[in-house]
Design an enzyme around this catalytic site. Structure first.
Site, PDB file in Angstrom:
ATOM      1  N   THR A 183      -5.434   2.622  -9.230  1.00 56.47           N
ATOM      2  CA  THR A 183      -4.235   3.094  -9.502  1.00 56.47           C
ATOM      3  C   THR A 183      -4.088   3.470 -10.918  1.00 56.47           C
ATOM      4  O   THR A 183      -4.628   2.913 -11.866  1.00 56.47           O
ATOM      5  CB  THR A 183      -2.905   2.063  -9.375  1.00 56.47           C
ATOM      6  OG1 THR A 183      -3.073   1.456  -8.069  1.00 56.47           O
ATOM      7  CG2 THR A 183      -1.733   2.711  -9.497  1.00 56.47           C
ATOM      8  N   ARG A 211      -2.161   0.077   5.399  1.00 55.16           N
ATOM      9  CA  ARG A 211      -1.416  -0.780   4.496  1.00 55.16           C
ATOM     10  C   ARG A 211      -1.107   0.388   3.409  1.00 55.16           C
ATOM     11  O   ARG A 211      -1.901   1.290   2.951  1.00 55.16           O
ATOM     12  CB  ARG A 211      -2.526  -1.854   3.797  1.00 55.16           C
ATOM     13  CG  ARG A 211      -1.702  -2.493   2.776  1.00 55.16           C
ATOM     14  CD  ARG A 211      -2.290  -1.900   1.469  1.00 55.16           C
ATOM     15  NE  ARG A 211      -1.803  -2.776   0.445  1.00 55.16           N
ATOM     16  CZ  ARG A 211      -1.572  -2.669  -0.822  1.00 55.16           C
ATOM     17  NH1 ARG A 211      -2.215  -1.360  -1.370  1.00 55.16           N
ATOM     18  NH2 ARG A 211      -1.107  -3.317  -1.899  1.00 55.16           N
ATOM     19  N   VAL A 212       0.106   0.147   3.043  1.00 52.54           N
ATOM     20  CA  VAL A 212       0.561   0.786   1.807  1.00 52.54           C
ATOM     21  C   VAL A 212       1.272  -0.060   0.950  1.00 52.54           C
ATOM     22  O   VAL A 212       2.035  -0.917   1.097  1.00 52.54           O
ATOM     23  CB  VAL A 212       1.725   2.005   2.430  1.00 52.54           C
ATOM     24  CG1 VAL A 212       2.582   2.621   1.169  1.00 52.54           C
ATOM     25  CG2 VAL A 212       1.180   3.043   3.214  1.00 52.54           C
ATOM     26  N   GLY A 213       0.872   0.235  -0.582  1.00 57.33           N
ATOM     27  CA  GLY A 213       1.525  -0.765  -1.566  1.00 57.33           C
ATOM     28  C   GLY A 213       2.744  -0.236  -2.081  1.00 57.33           C
ATOM     29  O   GLY A 213       3.319   0.483  -1.652  1.00 57.33           O
ATOM     30  N   ASP A 214       2.713  -0.724  -3.479  1.00 57.38           N
ATOM     31  CA  ASP A 214       3.896  -0.165  -4.170  1.00 57.38           C
ATOM     32  C   ASP A 214       3.981   1.239  -4.689  1.00 57.38           C
ATOM     33  O   ASP A 214       4.895   1.861  -5.023  1.00 57.38           O
ATOM     34  CB  ASP A 214       4.055  -1.015  -5.419  1.00 57.38           C
ATOM     35  CG  ASP A 214       2.848  -1.106  -6.204  1.00 57.38           C
ATOM     36  OD1 ASP A 214       1.596  -1.211  -6.144  1.00 57.38           O
ATOM     37  OD2 ASP A 214       2.958  -0.993  -7.578  1.00 57.38           O
ATOM     38  N   THR A 234       1.298  -1.415 -11.788  1.00 59.03           N
ATOM     39  CA  THR A 234      -0.167  -1.596 -11.208  1.00 59.03           C
ATOM     40  C   THR A 234      -0.142  -3.023 -10.816  1.00 59.03           C
ATOM     41  O   THR A 234       0.485  -3.813 -11.396  1.00 59.03           O
ATOM     42  CB  THR A 234      -1.009  -1.089 -12.133  1.00 59.03           C
ATOM     43  OG1 THR A 234      -2.311  -0.886 -11.324  1.00 59.03           O
ATOM     44  CG2 THR A 234      -1.236  -1.885 -13.329  1.00 59.03           C
ATOM     45  N   GLY A 235      -1.234  -3.241  -9.749  1.00 62.19           N
ATOM     46  CA  GLY A 235      -1.672  -4.717  -9.539  1.00 62.19           C
ATOM     47  C   GLY A 235      -1.246  -4.934  -7.968  1.00 62.19           C
ATOM     48  O   GLY A 235      -1.076  -3.487  -7.409  1.00 62.19           O
ATOM     49  N   GLY A 237       0.446  -4.661  -4.938  1.00 57.38           N
ATOM     50  CA  GLY A 237       1.474  -3.924  -4.761  1.00 57.38           C
ATOM     51  C   GLY A 237       2.702  -4.769  -3.919  1.00 57.38           C
ATOM     52  O   GLY A 237       3.874  -4.525  -4.003  1.00 57.38           O
TER      53      GLY A 237
END
Ligand code: ASP
Length: 322
Positions: A183, A211-214, A234-235, A237
């Site tokens: 990211t 899958r979708v993160g932050d 970042t990290g 999510g």
């Protein structure tokens, strides 16, 4: 001579403006310092900031800067963001991105495939649709209609190697840190004092398909309030989404906290939630307030962020809880 009506209008307006700025920011009204400025996540932020700086040093808009800046990373063969990134567990690269300007305008794409610059598609969503977020095949259809070229479906050699290696065991236990992050988040202030932010990612390597993160979630991976400040994350999510991370950092800055303290407060909250698992993951925030002051805080060691303004261009190792 100012007449009575104009005087009443002027004084009502100025006290109202004062009250609004007091209520919404709690930030002293000194002159803005160190503007323009751009701050971004990880060591790739140094190169990305150069792209943003081209816009900012010429008096350009923060929104253009944060788009141009992260496009550098999306194009870079040496980085983990964009089509050269590691795929999901089914072997497909899927990209997420979002962007936000100084007037709460925002746009986002998620689960986007075969498009080189998701950040620019996110900006088009913001500027050309009545929506905030488009996902999957709909996002791709929109991108193609907007003239973005559809790239070949393939894995770049390094990603292919990493994927083949991963397939041997097929264990999904991501630890996002120095070598494993996908990211870039960027926040900037322009010469007018306006803030904007961007965030773009391929998400976690070998994630579940879909899958979708932050990173494309406004309020989680990115948030901008032009009266207060901007933040990106970042990290891992999932743990950023749980606490509406970037929005919460901005709200802490609104209460008068410095960017670093605001980031630290949210990291502490995540640590409380994760309990003994907090040492196994990484989460970091980078924030910029309306006075052009930047700060960051990470859950674990190993996070760096890059800053550029008129007087400096550097990579800083963030403080961390552990
Ligand atoms: N936050 C991203 C995600 O969870 C990953 C990263 O920051 O590397 O998708």
């Amino acid at each position: 001579m100012i007449n009575r009506r104009k005087f009443i209008h002027a004084s009502v307006f100025s006290s109202l403006a004062g009250a609004i700025s007091q209520r919404f920011t709690n930030i002293p009204k000194e002159a803005l310092v160190n503007q323009p400025v751009v701050v971004s996540t990880w060591d790739v932020g140094i190169e990305a900031n150069k792209g943003a700086w081209e816009v900012l040093r010429n008096g350009g808009r923060a929104l253009d800067a944060v788009e141009q800046g992260v496009m550098v990373t999306e194009s870079s063969r040496s980085c983990c963001v964009g089509l050269q990134a590691n795929p999901d567990r089914d072997g497909y690269v899927t990209l997420d991105a979002c962007i936000m300007d100084e007037a709460f305008n925002c746009g986002s794409v998620a689960f986007l495939e075969r498009i080189k610059h998701p950040i620019s598609v996110a900006r088009r969503v913001m500027e050309k649709t009545p929506h905030v977020m488009l996902v999957g095949s709909g996002a791709r259809q929109f991108a193609i209609a907007e003239g973005f070229p559809l790239e070949e479906e393939k894995l770049y050699p390094e990603a292919k190697k990493a994927y083949e290696n991963w397939l041997k065991k097929g264990i999904y236990a991501p630890v996002i840190n120095i070598e494993n992050h996908d990211t870039i988040g960027m926040v900037a202030m322009d010469a007018k004092g306006n803030l904007s932010g961007s965030c773009t990612t391929s998400g976690m390597a070998f994630k579940m398909r879909g899958r979708v993160g932050d990173s494309p979630i406004i309020g989680a991976g990115l948030f901008v309030d032009n009266e207060v400040g901007a933040c990106t994350a970042t990290g891992q999510g999932e743990d950023v989404i749980r606490v509406a991370g970037s929005h919460t950092v901005v709200e802490f800055m609104r209460q008068g906290m410095s960017p670093e303290t605001a980031c630290k407060k949210v990291i502490e909250r995540i640590a409380r939630i994760k309990k003994d698992k907090a040492k196994d993951i990484q989460v970091a925030f980078v924030a910029l307030n309306k006075r052009g002051q930047a700060g960051s805080f990470a859950l674990n060691k190993g996070f760096s962020y890059a800053i550029r303004n008129n007087s400096t261009e550097k990579l800083i190792t963030a403080k961390s809880l552990f």
